[in-house]
Design a protein around this motif. Sequence first.
Motif, PDB file in Angstrom:
ATOM      1  N   ILE A  18      -3.753  83.878 -61.707  1.00  0.00           N
ATOM      2  CA  ILE A  18      -3.946  85.125 -62.449  1.00  0.00           C
ATOM      3  C   ILE A  18      -4.611  86.166 -61.566  1.00  0.00           C
ATOM      4  N   GLY A  19      -5.605  85.733 -60.772  1.00  0.00           N
ATOM      5  CA  GLY A  19      -6.246  86.674 -59.857  1.00  0.00           C
ATOM      6  C   GLY A  19      -5.269  87.259 -58.857  1.00  0.00           C
ATOM      7  N   THR A  20      -4.424  86.410 -58.285  1.00  0.00           N
ATOM      8  CA  THR A  20      -3.426  86.878 -57.319  1.00  0.00           C
ATOM      9  C   THR A  20      -2.444  87.836 -57.973  1.00  0.00           C
ATOM     10  N   ALA A  21      -2.024  87.509 -59.184  1.00  0.00           N
ATOM     11  CA  ALA A  21      -1.088  88.378 -59.906  1.00  0.00           C
ATOM     12  C   ALA A  21      -1.706  89.743 -60.184  1.00  0.00           C
ATOM     13  N   CYS A  22      -2.982  89.771 -60.532  1.00  0.00           N
ATOM     14  CA  CYS A  22      -3.658  91.049 -60.780  1.00  0.00           C
ATOM     15  C   CYS A  22      -3.723  91.885 -59.506  1.00  0.00           C
ATOM     16  N   HIS A  23      -4.015  91.242 -58.383  1.00  0.00           N
ATOM     17  CA  HIS A  23      -4.033  91.968 -57.108  1.00  0.00           C
ATOM     18  C   HIS A  23      -2.641  92.513 -56.779  1.00  0.00           C
ATOM     19  N   LEU A  24      -1.619  91.722 -56.997  1.00  0.00           N
ATOM     20  CA  LEU A  24      -0.249  92.185 -56.729  1.00  0.00           C
ATOM     21  C   LEU A  24       0.087  93.397 -57.585  1.00  0.00           C
ATOM     22  N   SER A  25      -0.259  93.337 -58.856  1.00  0.00           N
ATOM     23  CA  SER A  25       0.081  94.439 -59.755  1.00  0.00           C
ATOM     24  C   SER A  25      -0.636  95.728 -59.359  1.00  0.00           C
ATOM     25  N   ARG A  26      -1.834  95.600 -58.772  1.00  0.00           N
ATOM     26  CA  ARG A  26      -2.612  96.770 -58.380  1.00  0.00           C
ATOM     27  C   ARG A  26      -2.236  97.280 -56.996  1.00  0.00           C
ATOM     28  N   GLU A  27      -2.037  96.347 -56.041  1.00  0.00           N
ATOM     29  CA  GLU A  27      -1.878  96.743 -54.647  1.00  0.00           C
ATOM     30  C   GLU A  27      -0.437  96.752 -54.158  1.00  0.00           C
ATOM     31  N   CYS A  28       0.456  96.078 -54.874  1.00  0.00           N
ATOM     32  CA  CYS A  28       1.877  96.046 -54.496  1.00  0.00           C
ATOM     33  C   CYS A  28       2.726  96.370 -55.720  1.00  0.00           C
ATOM     34  N   PRO A  29       2.563  97.550 -56.293  1.00  0.00           N
ATOM     35  CA  PRO A  29       3.236  97.875 -57.558  1.00  0.00           C
ATOM     36  C   PRO A  29       4.755  97.888 -57.458  1.00  0.00           C
ATOM     37  N   GLY A  94      -1.899  93.358 -67.414  1.00  0.00           N
ATOM     38  CA  GLY A  94      -0.469  93.367 -67.693  1.00  0.00           C
ATOM     39  C   GLY A  94       0.329  92.275 -67.017  1.00  0.00           C
ATOM     40  N   VAL A  95      -0.305  91.147 -66.698  1.00  0.00           N
ATOM     41  CA  VAL A  95       0.441  90.084 -66.021  1.00  0.00           C
ATOM     42  C   VAL A  95       0.807  88.932 -66.952  1.00  0.00           C
ATOM     43  N   HIS A  96       0.285  88.913 -68.158  1.00  0.00           N
ATOM     44  CA  HIS A  96       0.585  87.803 -69.066  1.00  0.00           C
ATOM     45  C   HIS A  96       2.074  87.714 -69.373  1.00  0.00           C
ATOM     46  N   ASP A  97       2.710  88.865 -69.529  1.00  0.00           N
ATOM     47  CA  ASP A  97       4.144  88.871 -69.855  1.00  0.00           C
ATOM     48  C   ASP A  97       5.015  88.432 -68.684  1.00  0.00           C
ATOM     49  N   LYS A  98       4.419  88.282 -67.513  1.00  0.00           N
ATOM     50  CA  LYS A  98       5.173  87.855 -66.336  1.00  0.00           C
ATOM     51  C   LYS A  98       5.099  86.344 -66.113  1.00  0.00           C
ATOM     52  N   ILE A  99       4.427  85.637 -67.029  1.00  0.00           N
ATOM     53  CA  ILE A  99       4.270  84.191 -66.879  1.00  0.00           C
ATOM     54  C   ILE A  99       5.438  83.461 -67.539  1.00  0.00           C
ATOM     55  N   HIS A 100       6.028  82.531 -66.805  1.00  0.00           N
ATOM     56  CA  HIS A 100       7.065  81.652 -67.334  1.00  0.00           C
ATOM     57  C   HIS A 100       6.408  80.294 -67.571  1.00  0.00           C
ATOM     58  N   TRP A 392     -15.226  78.863 -55.746  1.00  0.00           N
ATOM     59  CA  TRP A 392     -13.812  78.849 -55.354  1.00  0.00           C
ATOM     60  C   TRP A 392     -13.224  80.253 -55.289  1.00  0.00           C
ATOM     61  N   THR A 393     -13.538  81.067 -56.267  1.00  0.00           N
ATOM     62  CA  THR A 393     -12.874  82.359 -56.435  1.00  0.00           C
ATOM     63  C   THR A 393     -13.222  83.356 -55.343  1.00  0.00           C
ATOM     64  N   LEU A 394     -14.358  83.180 -54.678  1.00  0.00           N
ATOM     65  CA  LEU A 394     -14.698  84.106 -53.593  1.00  0.00           C
ATOM     66  C   LEU A 394     -13.596  84.117 -52.538  1.00  0.00           C
ATOM     67  N   LYS A 395     -13.153  82.943 -52.120  1.00  0.00           N
ATOM     68  CA  LYS A 395     -12.098  82.869 -51.106  1.00  0.00           C
ATOM     69  C   LYS A 395     -10.743  83.203 -51.711  1.00  0.00           C
ATOM     70  N   ALA A 396     -10.476  82.729 -52.937  1.00  0.00           N
ATOM     71  CA  ALA A 396      -9.194  83.018 -53.575  1.00  0.00           C
ATOM     72  C   ALA A 396      -8.972  84.523 -53.693  1.00  0.00           C
ATOM     73  N   ASP A 397     -10.027  85.253 -53.988  1.00  0.00           N
ATOM     74  CA  ASP A 397      -9.936  86.699 -54.172  1.00  0.00           C
ATOM     75  C   ASP A 397      -9.550  87.403 -52.874  1.00  0.00           C
ATOM     76  N   ILE A 398     -10.235  87.089 -51.779  1.00  0.00           N
ATOM     77  CA  ILE A 398      -9.932  87.785 -50.520  1.00  0.00           C
ATOM     78  C   ILE A 398      -8.632  87.279 -49.901  1.00  0.00           C
ATOM     79  N   ALA A 399      -8.271  86.022 -50.174  1.00  0.00           N
ATOM     80  CA  ALA A 399      -6.987  85.506 -49.688  1.00  0.00           C
ATOM     81  C   ALA A 399      -5.830  86.239 -50.372  1.00  0.00           C
ATOM     82  N   ALA A 400      -5.949  86.472 -51.675  1.00  0.00           N
ATOM     83  CA  ALA A 400      -4.911  87.207 -52.400  1.00  0.00           C
ATOM     84  C   ALA A 400      -4.786  88.641 -51.895  1.00  0.00           C
ATOM     85  N   ARG A 401      -5.908  89.260 -51.607  1.00  0.00           N
ATOM     86  CA  ARG A 401      -5.868  90.628 -51.079  1.00  0.00           C
ATOM     87  C   ARG A 401      -5.232  90.653 -49.687  1.00  0.00           C
TER      88      ARG A 401
END
Length: 501
Positions: A18-29, A94-100, A392-401
């Motif tokens: 979910i964190g990665t998806a949020c970053h994608l939606s913000r930084e790679c629209p 707005g990423v919930h609707d993108k989940i399969h 865990w999320t500290l690294k997950a956050d910057i890795a997604a960015r």
Amino acid sequence: MQSQHFDVLIIGAGLSGIGTACHLSRECPDKRFAILERRDNVGGTWDLFRYPGIRSDSDMFSFGFKFRPWNGLKVLADGPSIRQYIGDTAAEFGVHDKIHFGVDLADANWCSAQRRWTLQAADTKSGAPRRYTCDYLISCTGYYDHHQGYTPEFSGIKQFKGQFIHPQQWPENLHYRGKKVVVIGSGATAVTLVPAMAEDAEHVTMLQRSPTYVLSIPAYDKLSEILQKFLPESWVFRMARWRNIKLQRWMFKVSKRWPKLMRALYLRGVRKGLGEDFDMRHFTPDYMPWDQRLCAIPDSDLFDVIKTGKASVVTDEIDAFTKEGIRLKSGEELEADIVISATGLKVQVLGGMQLRVDGEPVIINRKLTYKAVLMEGVPNMSWIFGYTNAPWTLKADIAARYVCRLLNHMGRNNQRVSVAIDREDCAEDTSVMSALQSGYVQRGNDVLPRQGRKYPWRLLNDYEKDAKILLEAPLEDGILQFYSDAKTDLHFAVEAETSAG
């Protein structure tokens, strides 16, 4: 069978996904993406584990997302609250609707000629086949098997008349009021279960083979509660996050620099929580701090139930199960109506999915990771792997960015493929989690990628350094290779790297 194609596919709808998806939606629209999730709900770990008292073992201000800070005062949040937080974040961005949901992935194959991934899957309910294709693949599956936890082979287990449970498969409506419970283990799950069950059980015994460092921390952030009266809430929680990250990093660094000093301080805290008459051998590990993870407990709850007699700790090894409970190697017998095997995780990567490059299986435990984000020799793929010595999320956050930076860089330069190639044979025999001596890490050594002898193939496990490198350092460094339309060159590069692996 028709395929669904996306620019990017994310595997897993837990905290990392979910964190990665949020970053994608913000930084790679401009990227069209989807999240593939085996379960029927968001949350990952926090949807899977439902045992009594389930909570975070890191403070929520640093465990939560930087872009949507945790806004509660409970420091170690319960599982339902974390699950709600993840779901609310998915909805807000707005990423919930993108989940399969209900997608059980079996195989992912990269085709160099087509420049894309093909993923084979099945519907978890009907078994009907599903197929997806994407230009870029991101794994956010964590590092353990969601189907089953680790349970040692116990002699005589079949003759035990009571209930035997692993926390990962907790039965609904388990009745333990007035019953004798034995919890096998001394890690985060065990120290959570014991005080949670002690209130209703007749007695709870924590049976451990060896002790763990246990650190009591405040259950509520009273400082933030006071500051909220004078400052905007958003400021308060951002300050709490910054403060706790700095404090955790300081504690880790000091523990590694002066382990004997910190060992004495940690044990003094236990002595204060349990009293002068308590047998400290039950909480005195034979290793130094941070050789394994520390266990955090809120407001000394574990120590309190031990002092009241509702719970106890036994340090011994199991000889065999009996009809009535457990016989120990010392000869002592523990009666039990319920035995809970809080004995750890079964390590697994990519959710058990088979990874291939041009049809050839990728042998994960022979691969390095580049900056702990990309898989050596595997094109257009990232895996989001958090810290084991920090939230865990500290690294997950910057890795997604970092992945977002990479995708935008490729788009600007008309580069269709990126792949990290080790040309110096940097692999060591140890795994990427070798800094920890925990049992699950040792068992997973043959499953996890290799540690490298130097950066960028070597994990730093250092938030400050990782953040600077992943978020600011140039992307093109001669190790990470980029390709546009040179299909032949790419094929040969990937073929050579796969063969070497």
